[in-house]
Design a protein around this motif. Structure first.
Motif, mmCIF file in Angstrom:
data_model
loop_
_atom_site.group_PDB
_atom_site.id
_atom_site.type_symbol
_atom_site.label_atom_id
_atom_site.label_comp_id
_atom_site.label_asym_id
_atom_site.label_seq_id
_atom_site.Cartn_x
_atom_site.Cartn_y
_atom_site.Cartn_z
ATOM 1 N N LEU A 6 10.204 0.649 -8.267
ATOM 2 C CA LEU A 6 10.849 0.543 -7.077
ATOM 3 C C LEU A 6 11.958 -0.559 -7.270
ATOM 4 C CD1 LEU A 6 10.974 1.110 -3.877
ATOM 5 C CD2 LEU A 6 9.588 -0.564 -3.577
ATOM 6 N N ALA A 7 11.944 -1.631 -7.751
ATOM 7 C CA ALA A 7 12.951 -2.486 -7.889
ATOM 8 C C ALA A 7 14.237 -1.922 -8.722
ATOM 9 C CB ALA A 7 12.464 -3.750 -8.908
ATOM 10 N N LYS A 8 13.822 -0.899 -9.639
ATOM 11 C CA LYS A 8 15.135 -0.425 -10.263
ATOM 12 C C LYS A 8 15.647 0.516 -9.650
ATOM 13 C CE LYS A 8 15.999 2.170 -14.913
ATOM 14 N NZ LYS A 8 15.342 2.573 -15.956
ATOM 15 N N LYS A 9 14.712 1.311 -8.686
ATOM 16 C CA LYS A 9 15.426 2.302 -8.059
ATOM 17 C C LYS A 9 16.126 1.719 -6.847
ATOM 18 C CE LYS A 9 14.744 6.738 -6.720
ATOM 19 N NZ LYS A 9 15.009 7.805 -7.215
ATOM 20 N N ILE A 10 16.031 0.606 -6.296
ATOM 21 C CA ILE A 10 16.727 0.031 -5.330
ATOM 22 C C ILE A 10 17.697 -0.856 -5.585
ATOM 23 C CG2 ILE A 10 14.910 0.305 -3.559
ATOM 24 C CD1 ILE A 10 14.270 -2.677 -3.509
ATOM 25 N N GLY A 11 17.961 -1.058 -7.128
ATOM 26 C CA GLY A 11 18.916 -2.160 -7.820
ATOM 27 C C GLY A 11 18.517 -3.517 -7.590
ATOM 28 N N GLY B 29 0.898 -1.385 0.030
ATOM 29 C CA GLY B 29 0.028 0.023 0.159
ATOM 30 C C GLY B 29 0.710 1.174 -0.027
ATOM 31 N N ARG B 30 1.972 1.158 0.691
ATOM 32 C CA ARG B 30 2.787 2.485 0.929
ATOM 33 C C ARG B 30 3.503 2.479 -0.664
ATOM 34 N NH1 ARG B 30 3.652 6.438 4.679
ATOM 35 N NH2 ARG B 30 5.756 7.299 4.223
ATOM 36 N N ILE B 31 3.981 1.478 -1.225
ATOM 37 C CA ILE B 31 4.469 1.431 -2.485
ATOM 38 C C ILE B 31 3.604 2.510 -3.440
ATOM 39 C CG2 ILE B 31 5.530 0.308 -4.422
ATOM 40 C CD1 ILE B 31 6.513 -1.892 -2.159
ATOM 41 N N LYS B 32 2.516 1.848 -3.391
ATOM 42 C CA LYS B 32 1.258 2.366 -4.373
ATOM 43 C C LYS B 32 1.195 3.715 -3.882
ATOM 44 C CE LYS B 32 -3.091 1.361 -6.430
ATOM 45 N NZ LYS B 32 -4.290 0.745 -6.441
ATOM 46 N N GLU B 33 0.946 4.045 -2.657
ATOM 47 C CA GLU B 33 0.656 5.671 -2.161
ATOM 48 C C GLU B 33 1.674 6.453 -2.549
ATOM 49 O OE1 GLU B 33 1.406 7.497 2.251
ATOM 50 O OE2 GLU B 33 -0.035 5.619 2.058
ATOM 51 N N LYS B 34 3.170 6.175 -2.678
ATOM 52 C CA LYS B 34 4.327 6.824 -3.141
ATOM 53 C C LYS B 34 4.275 7.012 -4.785
ATOM 54 C CE LYS B 34 5.505 8.393 0.928
ATOM 55 N NZ LYS B 34 5.731 9.873 1.014
ATOM 56 N N GLY B 35 3.541 6.330 -5.301
ATOM 57 C CA GLY B 35 3.329 6.436 -6.873
ATOM 58 C C GLY B 35 4.348 5.349 -7.522
ATOM 59 N N ASN C 26 16.083 -6.795 -9.330
ATOM 60 C CA ASN C 26 15.305 -7.252 -10.419
ATOM 61 C C ASN C 26 13.846 -7.408 -10.085
ATOM 62 O OD1 ASN C 26 13.988 -9.486 -12.220
ATOM 63 N ND2 ASN C 26 15.831 -9.197 -13.095
ATOM 64 N N VAL C 27 13.095 -6.961 -10.814
ATOM 65 C CA VAL C 27 11.468 -7.072 -10.521
ATOM 66 C C VAL C 27 11.137 -8.323 -9.998
ATOM 67 C CG1 VAL C 27 10.367 -7.041 -12.665
ATOM 68 C CG2 VAL C 27 9.235 -6.221 -10.595
ATOM 69 N N SER C 28 11.362 -9.310 -10.403
ATOM 70 C CA SER C 28 11.155 -10.907 -10.103
ATOM 71 C C SER C 28 11.743 -11.210 -8.589
ATOM 72 C CB SER C 28 11.691 -11.865 -11.151
ATOM 73 O OG SER C 28 13.057 -12.231 -11.331
ATOM 74 N N THR C 29 12.805 -10.717 -8.383
ATOM 75 C CA THR C 29 13.334 -10.966 -7.024
ATOM 76 C C THR C 29 12.487 -10.123 -6.031
ATOM 77 O OG1 THR C 29 15.589 -11.119 -8.157
ATOM 78 C CG2 THR C 29 15.398 -10.516 -5.731
ATOM 79 N N LEU C 30 12.172 -8.713 -6.353
ATOM 80 C CA LEU C 30 11.648 -8.084 -5.291
ATOM 81 C C LEU C 30 10.096 -8.757 -5.216
ATOM 82 C CD1 LEU C 30 10.843 -5.610 -3.573
ATOM 83 C CD2 LEU C 30 10.173 -4.383 -5.644
ATOM 84 N N SER C 31 9.439 -9.168 -6.425
ATOM 85 C CA SER C 31 8.190 -9.856 -6.345
ATOM 86 C C SER C 31 8.372 -11.065 -5.226
ATOM 87 C CB SER C 31 7.674 -10.379 -7.591
ATOM 88 O OG SER C 31 6.656 -10.867 -7.560
ATOM 89 N N LYS C 32 9.391 -11.901 -5.638
ATOM 90 C CA LYS C 32 9.569 -13.229 -4.578
ATOM 91 C C LYS C 32 9.674 -12.847 -3.105
ATOM 92 C CE LYS C 32 12.128 -15.857 -7.926
ATOM 93 N NZ LYS C 32 13.356 -16.378 -8.659
ATOM 94 N N LYS C 33 10.542 -11.745 -2.833
ATOM 95 C CA LYS C 33 10.557 -11.219 -1.635
ATOM 96 C C LYS C 33 9.015 -10.782 -0.761
ATOM 97 C CE LYS C 33 15.208 -9.805 -2.032
ATOM 98 N NZ LYS C 33 16.147 -10.595 -1.062
ATOM 99 N N LEU C 34 8.618 -10.227 -1.741
ATOM 100 C CA LEU C 34 7.115 -9.820 -1.188
ATOM 101 C C LEU C 34 6.215 -10.815 -1.201
ATOM 102 C CD1 LEU C 34 6.809 -6.395 -3.262
ATOM 103 C CD2 LEU C 34 6.874 -6.473 -0.951
ATOM 104 N N ASN C 35 6.509 -12.069 -1.878
ATOM 105 C CA ASN C 35 5.431 -13.112 -1.813
ATOM 106 C C ASN C 35 5.971 -14.179 -0.739
ATOM 107 O OD1 ASN C 35 3.353 -12.738 -3.511
ATOM 108 N ND2 ASN C 35 4.909 -12.240 -5.185
ATOM 109 N N ASN C 36 6.844 -13.909 0.144
ATOM 110 C CA ASN C 36 7.501 -14.758 0.841
ATOM 111 C C ASN C 36 8.315 -15.596 0.445
ATOM 112 O OD1 ASN C 36 6.967 -13.713 3.913
ATOM 113 N ND2 ASN C 36 4.855 -13.651 2.663
#
Length: 82
Positions: free
Chosen positions: A21-26, A9-15, A28-38
């Motif tokens: 976000l994945a690009k900004k923090i360095g 929700g915070r990620i979306k709230e901040k646009g 891969n989007v699939s890596t970030l997705s895996k982390k958010l999906n435990n």
């Protein structure tokens, strides 16, 4: 397992999209997705980067990153309704 719904929700709230976000923090989007999906755990430096990008105070990290998933058993649901 952690519940990342407040973080999402915070990620979306901040646009941000997950891709942006994945690009900004360095990451891969699939890596970030895996982390958010435990499927993988966040590292401390990743948590700090995310907090910096989406303006999460250090004192609020637990609220966004360490909220335990609550499991309710079907038998417990029946007892709650009584």
């Amino acid at each position: 397992m952690y519940n990342y719904s407040k973080l999402l929700g915070r990620i979306k709230e901040k646009g941000f999209t997950l891709e942006a976000l994945a690009k900004k923090i360095g990451l891969n989007v699939s890596t970030l997705s895996k982390k958010l999906n435990n499927k993988s755990e966040f590292h401390q430096d990743e948590i700090k980067k995310i907090c910096r990008v989406i303006d999460i105070e250090m004192c609020d990290i637990g609220t966004y990153f360490f909220c335990q998933e609550t499991l309710v058993l079907q038998s417990d649901v029946g007892n709650i309704r009584k």
